[in-house]
Design an enzyme around this catalytic site. Sequence first.
Site, PDB file in Angstrom:
ATOM      1  N   HIS A  59      23.861  12.733 -30.463  1.00 52.73           N
ATOM      2  CA  HIS A  59      22.842  11.674 -30.611  1.00 52.73           C
ATOM      3  C   HIS A  59      23.601  10.235 -30.372  1.00 52.73           C
ATOM      4  O   HIS A  59      23.134   9.451 -29.701  1.00 52.73           O
ATOM      5  CB  HIS A  59      22.019  11.595 -32.020  1.00 52.73           C
ATOM      6  CG  HIS A  59      20.775  10.645 -31.822  1.00 52.73           C
ATOM      7  ND1 HIS A  59      19.590  10.712 -31.763  1.00 52.73           N
ATOM      8  CD2 HIS A  59      21.067   9.130 -32.352  1.00 52.73           C
ATOM      9  CE1 HIS A  59      19.089   9.602 -31.835  1.00 52.73           C
ATOM     10  NE2 HIS A  59      19.677   8.787 -32.189  1.00 52.73           N
ATOM     11  N   GLU A  60      24.432  10.014 -31.231  1.00 54.24           N
ATOM     12  CA  GLU A  60      25.297   8.773 -31.206  1.00 54.24           C
ATOM     13  C   GLU A  60      25.930   8.506 -29.967  1.00 54.24           C
ATOM     14  O   GLU A  60      26.153   7.446 -29.261  1.00 54.24           O
ATOM     15  CB  GLU A  60      26.083   8.443 -32.402  1.00 54.24           C
ATOM     16  CG  GLU A  60      25.437   8.473 -33.660  1.00 54.24           C
ATOM     17  CD  GLU A  60      24.253   7.489 -33.934  1.00 54.24           C
ATOM     18  OE1 GLU A  60      24.025   6.668 -33.131  1.00 54.24           O
ATOM     19  OE2 GLU A  60      23.224   8.005 -34.501  1.00 54.24           O
ATOM     20  N   HIS A  89      23.576   7.122 -27.423  1.00 49.81           N
ATOM     21  CA  HIS A  89      23.313   5.698 -27.861  1.00 49.81           C
ATOM     22  C   HIS A  89      24.655   5.044 -27.148  1.00 49.81           C
ATOM     23  O   HIS A  89      24.783   3.992 -26.247  1.00 49.81           O
ATOM     24  CB  HIS A  89      23.393   5.149 -29.067  1.00 49.81           C
ATOM     25  CG  HIS A  89      22.101   5.321 -29.538  1.00 49.81           C
ATOM     26  ND1 HIS A  89      20.792   4.592 -29.245  1.00 49.81           N
ATOM     27  CD2 HIS A  89      21.797   5.871 -30.721  1.00 49.81           C
ATOM     28  CE1 HIS A  89      19.641   5.081 -29.965  1.00 49.81           C
ATOM     29  NE2 HIS A  89      20.282   6.043 -30.917  1.00 49.81           N
ATOM     30  N   GLU A 131      16.850   4.809 -27.553  1.00 49.01           N
ATOM     31  CA  GLU A 131      16.664   5.904 -28.241  1.00 49.01           C
ATOM     32  C   GLU A 131      16.281   7.308 -27.018  1.00 49.01           C
ATOM     33  O   GLU A 131      16.713   8.237 -27.423  1.00 49.01           O
ATOM     34  CB  GLU A 131      15.207   5.794 -28.920  1.00 49.01           C
ATOM     35  CG  GLU A 131      15.030   7.040 -30.094  1.00 49.01           C
ATOM     36  CD  GLU A 131      16.184   6.913 -31.116  1.00 49.01           C
ATOM     37  OE1 GLU A 131      16.951   6.101 -31.331  1.00 49.01           O
ATOM     38  OE2 GLU A 131      16.150   7.985 -31.896  1.00 49.01           O
TER      39      GLU A 131
END
Lengths: 492, 492
Positions: free
Chosen positions: B257-258, B261, B287
């Site tokens: 997820h990170e 980003h 997101e």
Amino acid sequence: MTAFSHLMAFQRETEALGLISERLGWDRETVMPRGAAGQRAEEVAALEGVLHARRTDPRIADWLAGAQAPDAAGARALDLIAHQYRRASAVPADLAAELARATSLAQGIWAEARAADDVARFLPTLARIVALRREEGAALAAAGLGADAYDALLDGYEPGATAASLGAMFDRMRPRLVALREAVLGAPAPRALTGHFPAAGQMDLARRAAAAFGYDWNRGRIDLAVHPFSSGSGSDVRITTRVAEDDPFNCLYSTIHEVGHAAYEQGIAPLHAFTPLGRGVSMGVHESQSRIFENQLGRSAAFTGWVFGQMQQVFGDPGLPDAAAFHAAVNRVHAGYIRTEADEVQYNLHIMLRFDLERALIGGTLAVTDLEAAWNARFLADFGFAVDRPANGMLQDVHWSVGLFGYFPTYSLGNLYAGCLHQALRAALPDLDAHLAAGDASPATDWLRDHVQRPGGLYRPVELITRACGFAPTEAPLLDYLETKFRALYRL
Amino acid sequence: MTAFSHLMAFQRETEALGLISERLGWDRETVMPRGAAGQRAEEVAALEGVLHARRTDPRIADWLAGAQAPDAAGARALDLIAHQYRRASAVPADLAAELARATSLAQGIWAEARAADDVARFLPTLARIVALRREEGAALAAAGLGADAYDALLDGYEPGATAASLGAMFDRMRPRLVALREAVLGAPAPRALTGHFPAAGQMDLARRAAAAFGYDWNRGRIDLAVHPFSSGSGSDVRITTRVAEDDPFNCLYSTIHEVGHAAYEQGIAPLHAFTPLGRGVSMGVHESQSRIFENQLGRSAAFTGWVFGQMQQVFGDPGLPDAAAFHAAVNRVHAGYIRTEADEVQYNLHIMLRFDLERALIGGTLAVTDLEAAWNARFLADFGFAVDRPANGMLQDVHWSVGLFGYFPTYSLGNLYAGCLHQALRAALPDLDAHLAAGDASPATDWLRDHVQRPGGLYRPVELITRACGFAPTEAPLLDYLETKFRALYRL
């Protein structure tokens, strides 16, 4: 709000921004991704722009003119702010910007030149830095901040010191140091420590040593860096160290040295935080705290006895028969080219060489093109053997590439102050060795905190040392200590 | 210099200072000594003061009035600066300072209240934050930055979005998500992954996964943090993760997820660095990049097949018979209270609950004292079982304590955009699964970089997604994807 409270509120923010700048420096040297250097340079430039604008903000002059200090600490804060303001305002903005640009590029060029042993690659850059710093020093001197350009640069690191007084100090130190060096190097050398010492064990030992000196982990941390340093103040004071697996003393004594700097910044009274009194008062006093930790305490027979036991725990048999042999190995004197690897006997001789050469560079009596010859001639005269290559000679230190002229002598001043403080501290703590032998330097740390560190910038450097010691600082305690220690170690 | 170049030079420094602020946030959450929090707060306050003064500097209005953009990117930069300036200037300085103070204290109070399961301890603080944010939203709305206070707050995270359009979107999504959730939870659950997975192995796997998605280690690093986050932009984009030794999916999917980003911030064209175009354009688009990495790609059958093999290498037998069972375990749907632990099917239902409640809080139709009852009633209605304690209910999220009203819906918008981008990306890369199955997501990363990330802030969010996909974003691709995926997994 009064002019005083306006000024202190403004200064408080400036000090906070200065700490951020220092934290970014730590980040760059420890954790920053390799590819981020260019972006970081732009970030730092923006922050430095903000700081420069604040340090030269004309409202400071108005506030200073109208400010009434409520007490002695307030009066000293005003003096320090006025001094900073005079220094920041004396340098034309164009010159300050050009210096920042030139020095930021010069370090990389110096590193390349050193790696290639190529003086010629560095000379144009060095000439430019010398010229800019000479111009800056002249501007500062014209504003009354020093008798000449060199004194004015020195004033930025050690307020109150002059080249004349430092030169006289070095003239008194040199004969005794040279005599001691020759006697020691003429005697049989003790056995050196050899072997392989894994990095994890060295870091373990470094942490134990830092704890022995009272480093506060709740307000700090340790990381690896190419060149060890300490950074920050108050409740965020971080140290760095390095590891060479064939030389555990490098990591150990780099760590203890940086813990000395860190103890100073951790030891300043919290009420001075974010004021001009909230940092170490000068480079020389700062270095006295690192040197007394590293040398007078850390390389003492009592403390190295404890280290010997710790090393046995961490690494097994270190290959030396006993604590006495270990103490001799820690303090082994050897002929070498490199200042940062020099022992206590020879270290200040390295500084004297640099001090004379940089005075001549800034004074204009030595051309940059003649520096290598001058360095090599002086080294041969002082150390008795010839420099073999520039990386072991005039290219060995980063300092001049980043414009640090007037900085080197503060290292020797730190040694001199450490000698004085050590004499006073030993008189006050007669049973200190028993604590050191048990791996507990905290009585010394506590004494230094009370007598040197807590006041922060409240007293001028010489006044601070005089108050701490009960006598005005001279070179005699350092030289007496060195002669006693090394004549015993080398059975002279 | 023209007004345009003056403005862009000024903005450049502001962007650089903003990145420093973000870097300090990273430092605080990863490496800062525990005892440094108070000092750091003062440092950050000083920097935020500088930033606020710059963002409301009246010269910006003059420069904007006189600026001529040389090209489309310049025109968009002017729009973004004007928007920032209008937002910063619309909020009275006293209110901004009071909000900063209140939210900085509130997070600690919220954490205590959550730990103690004590709503009453949090309510006075929450009431104050709601009142201040409502006042801020009203001031922004009065300046034309939103139809009402809530829309004006939303505009700070997702420019162009309105509560009305988001509410309509959620109304369209809810029935299909509820039907899917009920069908899935009515079917036999697949086996879960159980066992002990040592931290070092999890970090090894996290690094492998980050590399699989093309994270650039030369411009980043990974550390541990209590709440994983990504920070920075351009050539210094750092990610964090966390490790629970009984749940390797937590570390793995937090990391992916990170990395999503981070890939966005690493992927923006360097020419936009230090301009208003140099960051991700909105929270929703940001997101979308983390969600498509984590879910559509990271939880796909192809990629989890590769992960299954990696876990066998790192941990030995993970206790599941084959890659299909592993894929099912990764995507296991279960009844739960916590948004951050929710699966793809139920996640947006958690957001809808928060969206409606926070609109009512800011709109003044729901009193803070009635929030717990409203939360619990809504949760029972939406999820079919009752909240057992406040830490599993209205105290579970940090967001409201730090004033983040209008932020939650951007999570769902990110999911929606991810659904659209995934449809377009699959059409463009028909053989993507073969790459994912070999642990190489780079064709997807490259497509996203070219179509979403490189432009930075050049296009408005909806325009950017429309250009990337070739169609205007709707919820249909996301819902189609979820139904297809979970009906297959649960054999419905």
